[in-house]
Enzyme design. Structure first.
Site, PDB file in Angstrom:
ATOM      1  N   GLU A   1       0.829  -1.209   0.000  1.00 10.30           N
ATOM      2  CA  GLU A   1       0.000   0.000   0.000  1.00 10.30           C
ATOM      3  C   GLU A   1       0.861   1.256   0.000  1.00 10.30           C
ATOM      4  O   GLU A   1       0.530   2.262  -0.648  1.00 10.30           O
ATOM      5  CB  GLU A   1      -0.937   0.005   1.214  1.00 10.30           C
ATOM      6  CG  GLU A   1      -1.917  -1.148   1.272  1.00 10.30           C
ATOM      7  CD  GLU A   1      -3.020  -1.058   0.218  1.00 10.30           C
ATOM      8  OE1 GLU A   1      -3.048  -0.078  -0.550  1.00 10.30           O
ATOM      9  OE2 GLU A   1      -3.855  -1.983   0.171  1.00 10.30           O
TER      10      GLU A   1
ATOM     11  N   ARG B   1       0.475   3.810  -3.174  1.00 12.13           N
ATOM     12  CA  ARG B   1      -0.193   5.067  -2.821  1.00 12.13           C
ATOM     13  C   ARG B   1       0.799   6.204  -2.584  1.00 12.13           C
ATOM     14  O   ARG B   1       0.701   7.261  -3.218  1.00 12.13           O
ATOM     15  CB  ARG B   1      -1.064   4.873  -1.573  1.00 12.13           C
ATOM     16  CG  ARG B   1      -2.150   3.829  -1.716  1.00 12.13           C
ATOM     17  CD  ARG B   1      -3.068   3.811  -0.507  1.00 12.13           C
ATOM     18  NE  ARG B   1      -3.908   2.612  -0.481  1.00 12.13           N
ATOM     19  CZ  ARG B   1      -5.163   2.583  -0.054  1.00 12.13           C
ATOM     20  NH1 ARG B   1      -5.736   3.678   0.382  1.00 12.13           N
ATOM     21  NH2 ARG B   1      -5.854   1.449  -0.049  1.00 12.13           N
TER      22      ARG B   1
ATOM     23  N   ASP C   1      -4.938  -9.362  -8.295  1.00 13.27           N
ATOM     24  CA  ASP C   1      -5.275  -8.542  -9.449  1.00 13.27           C
ATOM     25  C   ASP C   1      -4.125  -7.734 -10.044  1.00 13.27           C
ATOM     26  O   ASP C   1      -3.824  -7.834 -11.231  1.00 13.27           O
ATOM     27  CB  ASP C   1      -6.447  -7.624  -9.112  1.00 13.27           C
ATOM     28  CG  ASP C   1      -6.245  -6.872  -7.796  1.00 13.27           C
ATOM     29  OD1 ASP C   1      -5.450  -7.318  -6.957  1.00 13.27           O
ATOM     30  OD2 ASP C   1      -6.906  -5.840  -7.603  1.00 13.27           O
TER      31      ASP C   1
ATOM     32  N   GLU D   1     -12.471   0.559 -10.192  1.00 14.76           N
ATOM     33  CA  GLU D   1     -12.148  -0.314 -11.327  1.00 14.76           C
ATOM     34  C   GLU D   1     -13.182  -0.262 -12.454  1.00 14.76           C
ATOM     35  O   GLU D   1     -12.820  -0.285 -13.636  1.00 14.76           O
ATOM     36  CB  GLU D   1     -11.964  -1.759 -10.841  1.00 14.76           C
ATOM     37  CG  GLU D   1     -10.681  -1.985 -10.052  1.00 14.76           C
ATOM     38  CD  GLU D   1     -10.795  -1.577  -8.600  1.00 14.76           C
ATOM     39  OE1 GLU D   1      -9.749  -1.510  -7.921  1.00 14.76           O
ATOM     40  OE2 GLU D   1     -11.937  -1.327  -8.139  1.00 14.76           O
TER      41      GLU D   1
END
Length: 530
Positions: free
Chosen positions: A160, A164, A296, A427
């Site tokens: 993360e 980010r 993903d 998404e």
């Protein structure tokens, strides 16, 4: 006499004070025009930034736009409505959670749920710049320069933090050329370096950034596939700009992780490795296979690394094509109603579940099909697959009683079962954006606008935008969470779908999994810098 003289002096003094006030207002106005609102044009290209001088291909506009003067429901009006939503979300964060990772949008409190790195600022600053919100951008930029304190940052998730925080810093540097962001990105990358000190190079999942102590999430020393395989775009972009040898080493280690995973992927896996890997051995520790969460962005990055390196690294191309072929062979299902699903597998058993994360797939297909050596039939398969999966992603919203998608759907005898709340995820809107850019079919803009209207209806809160608990409810209850990606991704893609193609053109930029645009560069495969 004396009284008349005094009266004249008072009048002269009053005139002088009035003239001084007028002059000061004119000076302040001029300063405003050349300062924080400096969105000038040079040779027809906008310089949209606070004194950065960065050429940026977007229409010059001030922070203040009078939406009353725009035709309702025009593309410009819709774009401005999205922009106003960003302002509302940002002001809620800035007013009540400044410097914290995220804001609780219902109650107006700040939380440090990512170690206290100021995640919303680092994740959003590039969007503020892109939207021409110069005053908000300048305050965010100054916080990064003056107040970001790595020594106060505690327990962080490496994945993360990279997508980010590091991604936001590197991307904003590439947009603005303001070296504040580059310096901070280099500092952060060096603090993350201990995470890669494992036998395989697959990083630890978590580290205490301020004391350089890293640890595994569980006793099995396992990492999720996305955690291991979604760090490379950001580190490669940073390495291009940095002359630091340690950053170059980290970048090469992150690249090596993908080779480790590939080497352990056996032919019977059809290019789609399982969702969890052992950090020490590189062996897979589950038989669960999915193209959605928690795998993903590993698959997303195989395609986007090929793009980032200007389509030169054929190993990423072949691995990307392999998982698309594996998806067609093992994961794809078309119902009797004609709906296209990307299912999951537990060993040989098919799990009739498709999550919202899977909606990244159409965008990947859309931006690569022109660069693949495909037959006419193969090209048609890619194009139709992108269209059909995007349609399913739209149905996740339109079939929901609230008009907002759940976290996933399950299919039972062709009957849809919507599960979970709406997390303001990007998404589906991302898919609409890429398909709009490729096809120019108006339905994709309309679908995006329908989602935005539902966000406004059910998610808008006093201090931003909140997730909702149950998408299946006709009037879902808010959950008091605003993820940092709401501004970074969800609203950015909404803004872009109502913008011209020369705003972040797709032949110049590739987006990381947090929607941070990074430049496509032919030098990146070799780590060369200019």
């Amino acid at each position: 006499g004396g009284g008349g003289w005094m009266m004249r002096r008072q009048k002269d003094l009053l005139k002088w004070l009035i003239s001084c006030w007028v002059c000061s207002e004119l000076i302040l106005s001029c300063i405003s025009d050349i300062g924080t609102h400096d969105l000038r044009k040079k040779d027809g290209i906008c310089l949209a930034g606070v004194g950065t001088g960065m050429d940026f291909p977007m229409a010059c506009k001030r922070t203040e736009v009078n939406i009353v003067h725009l035709e309702e429901n025009s593309v410009e009006w819709r774009r401005e409505k999205v922009r106003q939503a960003v302002i509302h979300a940002w002001e809620g964060y800035e007013r009540s959670a400044w410097g914290k990772d995220e804001v609780l949008p219902v109650t107006g409190e700040g939380v440090d749920n990512f170690g206290g790195v100021g995640t919303t600022i680092l994740d959003s600053v590039g969007t503020l710049y892109l939207l021409g919100l110069s005053e908000q951008y300048e305050r965010a930029r100054n916080w990064v320069r003056d107040e970001l304190d790595w020594s106060a940052v505690g327990d962080v998730v490496i994945f993360e933090t990279v997508i980010r925080a590091l991604g936001g810093l590197v991307s904003t540097y590439e947009l603005t050329r303001d070296r504040v962001f580059l310096y901070r990105a280099e500092e952060l990358a060096l603090l993350l370096a201990p995470a890669f000190d494992t036998p395989t190079g697959i990083p630890f999942q978590r580290c205490f950034l301020n004391v350089s102590v890293c640890y595994f999430r569980d006793e099995y020393a396992s990492a999720l596939l996305a955690e291991a395989g979604s760090l490379q775009l950001e580190l490669r972009a940073l390495d291009f700009h940095s002359n630091n040898e340690e950053i170059h080493r980290i970048r090469l280690m992150a690249d090596h992780v993908l080779d480790v995973i590939h080497d352990k992927t056996t032919p019977d896996m059809n290019g789609i490795p399982p969702a969890k890997v052992n950090v020490n051995s590189g062996e897979f520790v589950t038989n669960y296979v999915t193209l959605g969460a928690p795998s993903d962005s590993y698959f997303e990055y195989l395609a986007k690394l090929w793009i980032q390196g200007d389509f030169q690294e054929t190993k990423y191309q072949s691995r990307y094509v392999a998982w698309v072929e594996g998806m067609l062979k093992k994961m794809l299902h078309v119902s009797e109603a004609g709906d296209t699903f990307v299912f999951e597998r537990a060993g040989d058993a098919v799990v009739t579940k498709m999550d919202h994360f899977t909606c990244y797939i159409p965008g990947v297909l859309a931006i690569t099909v022109d660069y693949l050596d495909l037959s006419i039939h193969g090209r048609r398969i890619f194009e139709e697959l992108a269209v059909n999966i995007t349609r399913t992603c739209h149905l996740m919203y339109s079939k929901s009683p609230s008009g907002l998608a759940g976290e996933h759907i399950r299919i039972h005898r062709d009957r849809w079962v919507i599960s979970g709340g709406y997390e303001l995820r990007p998404e589906a809107i991302e898919a609409f954006f890429y398909l709009w850019r490729r096809t120019k079919e108006d339905k994709y803009r309309e679908w995006a606008w329908e989602v935005f209207e539902k966000i406004e209806q059910f998610c808008r809160a006093p201090y931003g935008y909140s997730t909702v608990l149950h998408s299946r409810a006709r009037h879902p209850r808010q959950d008091n969470v605003m993820h940092s990606f709401v501004i970074a991704e969800t609203f950015k893609y909404l803004y872009l779908i109502f913008s011209d193609d020369d705003v972040l053109p797709l032949d110049t930029y590739v987006f990381n999994t947090e929607a941070h645009p990074l430049r496509i560069r032919p030098e990146i495969p070799w780590g060369e810098s200019t």
